[in-house]
Design a protein around this motif. Structure first.
Motif, PDB file in Angstrom:
ATOM      1  N   ARG A 117      15.092  35.502 -34.318  1.00  0.00           N
ATOM      2  CA  ARG A 117      13.660  35.205 -34.343  1.00  0.00           C
ATOM      3  C   ARG A 117      13.389  33.700 -34.371  1.00  0.00           C
ATOM      4  N   SER A 118      14.282  32.961 -35.030  1.00  0.00           N
ATOM      5  CA  SER A 118      14.071  31.510 -35.107  1.00  0.00           C
ATOM      6  C   SER A 118      14.584  30.795 -33.853  1.00  0.00           C
ATOM      7  N   ALA A 119      15.626  31.367 -33.235  1.00  0.00           N
ATOM      8  CA  ALA A 119      16.226  30.712 -32.062  1.00  0.00           C
ATOM      9  C   ALA A 119      15.403  30.935 -30.796  1.00  0.00           C
ATOM     10  N   PHE A 120      14.699  32.072 -30.724  1.00  0.00           N
ATOM     11  CA  PHE A 120      13.959  32.396 -29.501  1.00  0.00           C
ATOM     12  C   PHE A 120      12.504  32.736 -29.833  1.00  0.00           C
ATOM     13  N   LYS A 121      11.605  32.158 -29.081  1.00  0.00           N
ATOM     14  CA  LYS A 121      10.185  32.450 -29.253  1.00  0.00           C
ATOM     15  C   LYS A 121       9.771  33.604 -28.344  1.00  0.00           C
ATOM     16  N   ASP A 122      10.486  33.767 -27.231  1.00  0.00           N
ATOM     17  CA  ASP A 122      10.181  34.822 -26.282  1.00  0.00           C
ATOM     18  C   ASP A 122      10.717  36.159 -26.791  1.00  0.00           C
ATOM     19  N   GLU A 123       9.870  37.194 -26.807  1.00  0.00           N
ATOM     20  CA  GLU A 123      10.274  38.504 -27.328  1.00  0.00           C
ATOM     21  C   GLU A 123      11.419  39.107 -26.513  1.00  0.00           C
ATOM     22  N   LYS A 124      11.413  38.882 -25.210  1.00  0.00           N
ATOM     23  CA  LYS A 124      12.482  39.427 -24.368  1.00  0.00           C
ATOM     24  C   LYS A 124      13.819  38.813 -24.731  1.00  0.00           C
ATOM     25  N   MET A 125      13.837  37.504 -24.995  1.00  0.00           N
ATOM     26  CA  MET A 125      15.081  36.833 -25.371  1.00  0.00           C
ATOM     27  C   MET A 125      15.552  37.314 -26.748  1.00  0.00           C
ATOM     28  N   ARG A 126      14.618  37.550 -27.648  1.00  0.00           N
ATOM     29  CA  ARG A 126      14.980  38.076 -28.964  1.00  0.00           C
ATOM     30  C   ARG A 126      15.620  39.450 -28.828  1.00  0.00           C
ATOM     31  N   SER A 127      15.018  40.265 -27.980  1.00  0.00           N
ATOM     32  CA  SER A 127      15.536  41.616 -27.748  1.00  0.00           C
ATOM     33  C   SER A 127      16.939  41.561 -27.136  1.00  0.00           C
ATOM     34  N   GLN A 128      17.114  40.712 -26.142  1.00  0.00           N
ATOM     35  CA  GLN A 128      18.404  40.611 -25.468  1.00  0.00           C
ATOM     36  C   GLN A 128      19.492  40.073 -26.398  1.00  0.00           C
ATOM     37  N   SER A 129      19.138  39.105 -27.221  1.00  0.00           N
ATOM     38  CA  SER A 129      20.130  38.542 -28.140  1.00  0.00           C
ATOM     39  C   SER A 129      20.555  39.579 -29.171  1.00  0.00           C
ATOM     40  N   MET A 130      19.603  40.386 -29.660  1.00  0.00           N
ATOM     41  CA  MET A 130      19.939  41.451 -30.608  1.00  0.00           C
ATOM     42  C   MET A 130      20.762  42.532 -29.913  1.00  0.00           C
TER      43      MET A 130
END
Length: 240
Positions: A117-130
């Motif tokens: 959540r802190s590394a990515f502001k974009d929800e798609k990037m957060r989803s992909q990283s998780m």
């Protein structure tokens, strides 16, 4: 009309629920004997870790609510399993178990969620990283089925690899791999594809060794080994 992936996902939910509930007999033994004896808590702790992270992945990824529902249920069940281990574990193991639970089931999920959540502001990037974290953890957890297969070949006995557990690993991997393909979700596809392959190999080994003369462990050890393998379900498994 619902998409085909919805119906496949519902079937996957049912199968995954059955897999999550497969160790119930083992924990009934633990409660009756008021001791975890030689059973190990790590498979259940790791499954709780994976289920909790997949639940979050399903929540933050659009259209993946079926992933969050089944893993939410899995997290609830695994919390009960882990709690029973904390209650009935021998005194000399209880502190170690508490430390591992704190690290893997509290600190790591919080750290992983906070980091994405802190590394990515974009929800798609957060989803992909998780998704990357979840898939990586599940692939690592496939060391358990590999260990079970090695034991079967070494001992020439399928007592250490129950048929229904292997069958549901195969079926669970197949259903969720199809679901992932329909959803175009590579993070679900890769680990479940691996689960499907391993489940297939386990069924083949079962066919080869089901009538073979066992060699190796004692009856007492075989009971523990079989129940332990139940706990390792794959839990890779439950990748949903």
């Amino acid at each position: 009309m619902a998409e085909p992936s919805f119906y496949i996902g519902v079937i996957g939910n049912v199968i995954s629920v059955l897999v999550f509930l497969s160790p119930v007999e083992t924990f009934w033994k633990i409660v009756k004997r008021k001791s975890t004896e030689e059973y190990k808590s790590l498979p259940y702790i790791c499954t709780l870790l994976g289920s909790s992270l997949w639940t979050y992945y399903g929540i933050v990824t659009p259209g993946e609510y079926l992933v969050s529902t089944v893993n939410g249920f899995g997290s609830f069940v695994e919390i009960i399993y882990v709690s029973l281990f904390l209650i009935y574990a021998p005194r000399h193991l209880k502190l170690n178990t508490i430390v591992v639970v704190a690290l893997l089931n509290v600190f790591f999920p919080i750290a992983a969620i906070a980091a994405t959540r802190s590394a990515f502001k974009d929800e798609k990037m957060r989803s992909q990283s998780m998704g990357f974290i979840c898939a990586g953890l599940n692939i690592v957890m496939y060391g358990s089925p590999l260990s079970a297969m090695k034991t079967v070949v070494t001992t020439k006995s399928v007592k250490y690899m129950p048929f229904w557990l292997s069958f549901f690993l195969f079926l669970n991997g197949a259903i969720w791999a199809v679901y992932a393909s329909l959803q175009h979700d590579v993070f679900l596809l890769v680990p479940n594809g691996v689960g499907f392959v391993f489940g297939t190999i386990q069924l083949i080994l079962y066919g080869i060794y089901r009538n073979a003369k066992p060699a190796g462990l004692s009856n007492g050890s075989s009971e523990i080994a079989a129940d332990e393998e139940e706990g390792l379900t794959s839990r890779a498994p439950l990748l949903s």
